[in-house]
Design a protein around this motif. Structure first.
Motif, mmCIF file in Angstrom:
data_model
loop_
_atom_site.group_PDB
_atom_site.id
_atom_site.type_symbol
_atom_site.label_atom_id
_atom_site.label_comp_id
_atom_site.label_asym_id
_atom_site.label_seq_id
_atom_site.Cartn_x
_atom_site.Cartn_y
_atom_site.Cartn_z
ATOM 1 N N LEU A 16 0.836 -1.208 0.000
ATOM 2 C CA LEU A 16 0.000 0.000 0.000
ATOM 3 C C LEU A 16 0.867 1.253 0.000
ATOM 4 O O LEU A 16 0.647 2.179 -0.779
ATOM 5 N N PHE A 17 1.863 1.271 0.878
ATOM 6 C CA PHE A 17 2.771 2.421 0.927
ATOM 7 C C PHE A 17 3.425 2.642 -0.435
ATOM 8 O O PHE A 17 3.511 3.763 -0.931
ATOM 9 N N ASP A 23 5.334 5.520 -5.210
ATOM 10 C CA ASP A 23 5.374 5.496 -6.664
ATOM 11 C C ASP A 23 5.104 6.872 -7.262
ATOM 12 O O ASP A 23 5.466 7.153 -8.389
ATOM 13 N N HIS A 24 4.438 7.743 -6.475
ATOM 14 C CA HIS A 24 4.078 9.050 -7.009
ATOM 15 C C HIS A 24 4.997 10.134 -6.490
ATOM 16 O O HIS A 24 4.712 11.309 -6.573
ATOM 17 N N THR A 32 13.518 7.344 -6.730
ATOM 18 C CA THR A 32 12.251 6.740 -6.318
ATOM 19 C C THR A 32 12.572 5.615 -5.345
ATOM 20 O O THR A 32 13.492 4.839 -5.583
ATOM 21 N N ALA A 33 11.800 5.535 -4.257
ATOM 22 C CA ALA A 33 12.078 4.500 -3.265
ATOM 23 C C ALA A 33 11.238 3.266 -3.546
ATOM 24 O O ALA A 33 10.061 3.378 -3.878
ATOM 25 N N HIS A 34 11.848 2.102 -3.455
ATOM 26 C CA HIS A 34 11.098 0.853 -3.556
ATOM 27 C C HIS A 34 11.072 0.214 -2.177
ATOM 28 O O HIS A 34 11.838 -0.685 -1.884
ATOM 29 N N ILE A 35 10.146 0.712 -1.387
ATOM 30 C CA ILE A 35 10.147 0.371 0.041
ATOM 31 C C ILE A 35 9.736 -1.079 0.271
ATOM 32 O O ILE A 35 10.147 -1.711 1.244
ATOM 33 N N PHE A 36 8.958 -1.659 -0.660
ATOM 34 C CA PHE A 36 8.461 -3.022 -0.441
ATOM 35 C C PHE A 36 9.600 -4.037 -0.454
ATOM 36 O O PHE A 36 9.416 -5.180 -0.036
ATOM 37 N N ASN A 69 2.301 3.962 -13.052
ATOM 38 C CA ASN A 69 3.208 4.800 -13.840
ATOM 39 C C ASN A 69 4.550 4.111 -14.086
ATOM 40 O O ASN A 69 5.580 4.731 -14.127
ATOM 41 N N GLN A 70 4.518 2.810 -14.262
ATOM 42 C CA GLN A 70 5.782 2.092 -14.433
ATOM 43 C C GLN A 70 5.536 0.935 -15.387
ATOM 44 O O GLN A 70 4.430 0.423 -15.482
#
Lengths: 173, 286
Positions: A16-17, A23-24, A32-36, A69-70
């Motif tokens: 969700l995060f 992503d935005h 861009t962070a890929h926190i997952f 957006n990816q």
């Protein structure tokens, strides 16, 4: 709490995060962070290899599907690559620095050095694969390189923070 | 068999890894427009390069044959030129005032706007139901989607994919190929298509039974499209019958082009194609 349930919960929250916030949100248009990734990197060491990369594939695919957006399929590819390298990498890191704690929540008791040398290269591998596949050509390689460097730093710090928050939460219970 | 099983159990992890990566790569290439374009452009360049190498090697074996053909073609053209020049002179003498019109036959009139890009076929099949021709000229040489491809003997195909240096054309010997064509004898127009199998014959449809028809009548392009110049040779009527109940002939056309020996081709480019097409689409009110 059941370890499976716990991990699914962690993944759902991080997804969700990821999809709704990160992503935005990009720093200076390049980071861009890929926190997952925190979820994948926290998976227990005792998991067998096929299950591990199947989870990585599924998680990547889910993020792919929900990210609008990816490009599609990129997360799945880079997550599978990253997680297939993880166990080898843990062995290499452990020969240099002593391993503490158990295999289930193995990150919790590690010294900072172990922590960093475990997380940083794996995240770097993921980010390199991700942005090379996103560009899919070497035409604007400078921009791709900038994205790789800054996104890796951003993702690394966020993953570090996230794992610490999660372990603190579970330690309190 | 046991060995194979053992191989799979021993290398299962590796195979799973490769399988997952291949699946995600396929997703990337198929679901995203940009990646799809780049990947297919690359693979087309690659296979085009391979075919180029192959045909540059096998091309040497056909040189003498090709030479003979060119010589005979040259000779034929020269005799034709001389004949027409004579004819022109006689007309000039006879009707000095009207020499500007009703004088020249169609084939001597330079068709307005048509240009020909010479090229070579570097890959070609005739045995399948859907045959394609690969050409060693691409967008860099001015080839565009939808242009016609002709051989010196007759119509050959239509361009359906273009990369920088190569393009792929739908052969006449492809079940999806349709071509508006005309019988030279009675000026009727019909549709030429191919029914698979025989690489020397095609089918001409929608010629009404009311018009007279003979074996060996010449079939040419109609010029209703901007793909081919009007009046370009396709072939000859080889057989026909009236055993239908829709009022049209069953006509088999012997193709003049020998698709088994395609080598030197020309891509047809119409200078005013965009103008004509946009005019036609804008004027059609549905």
């Amino acid at each position: 709490m059941n370890i499976w349930l716990r991990n699914i919960l962690i993944f759902a929250v991080l997804l969700l995060f990821q999809v709704l916030v990160f992503d935005h949100f990009s720093l200076f248009g390049v980071a861009t962070a890929h926190i997952f990734l925190a979820f994948l990197l926290m998976l227990p060491l005792s998991l067998r290899f096929p299950i591990l990369i199947l989870i990585a594939f599924g998680a990547g695919l889910l993020v792919d599907i929900f990210s609008t957006n990816q490009a599609q399929g990129i997360q799945a590819f880079s997550c599978v690559l990253m997680m297939s390298l993880r166990n080898f990498w843990v062995e290499i890191v452990t020969t240099r620095q002593a391993f503490k704690g158990n295999e289930e929540s193995f990150l919790r008791f590690q010294p900072v050095q172990w922590y960093v040398s475990y997380l940083a290269p794996l995240i770097l591998v993921h980010q390199i694969t991700f942005y090379l596949l996103e560009a899919f050509s070497l035409q604007h390689f400078g921009l791709t390189l900038l994205k790789i460097i800054f996104s890796s730093l951003f993702t690394f710090s966020l993953v570090l923070g996230t794992t610490m928050v999660i372990y603190n939460q579970s330690a309190r219970k | 068999m046991w060995r194979i099983l053992q191989f799979f159990t021993r290398n299962g992890n590796l195979l799973l890894f490769i399988g997952l990566e291949v699946i995600s790569f396929a997703l990337i290439v198929n679901l995203n427009q940009k990646q799809h374009k780049i990947f297919h452009g690359f693979s087309m360049e690659f296979s085009g390069g391979l075919h180029q190498i192959r045909s540059s090697i096998t091309g040497y074996f056909n040189l003498s044959h090709e030479n003979e053909k060119l010589l005979s073609q040259n000779a034929k053209l020269k005799t034709e030129l001389i004949r027409f020049r004579d004819e022109l002179n006689t007309y000039k003498f006879r009707t000095p005032l009207r020499s500007n019109f009703s004088l020249l036959p169609d084939s001597l009139m330079p068709e307005p706007g048509f240009e020909f890009i010479p090229c070579q076929a570097i890959n070609n099949s005739i045995r399948k139901n859907y045959n394609y021709i690969t050409i060693n000229k691409g967008s860099r040489n001015g080839v565009m989607m939808g242009m016609g491809v002709i051989s010196p003997e007759g119509v050959a195909g239509r361009v359906i994919a273009v990369s920088k240096n190569y393009s792929v054309a739908l052969s006449v010997l492809n079940k999806r190929f349709k071509l508006s064509s005309r019988l030279l004898s009675n000026r009727n127009t019909g549709t030429l298509s191919w029914d698979g199998g025989d690489p020397y014959h095609a089918i001409l449809e929608f010629i009404p039974q009311t018009s007279p028809l003979e074996v060996n009548d010449t079939v040419v392009t109609s010029g209703f499209t901007t793909v081919f110049p009007p009046g370009y040779l396709i072939g000859r009527v080889s057989s026909f019958d009236k055993e239908t109940n829709d009022g049209f002939y069953n006509i088999r056309v012997e193709l003049n082009t020998d698709f088994g020996k395609l080598e030197n081709l020309y891509v047809v480019s119409q200078k005013f194609r965009a103008e004509i097409d946009s005019l036609e689409t804008s004027s059609v009110v549905e």
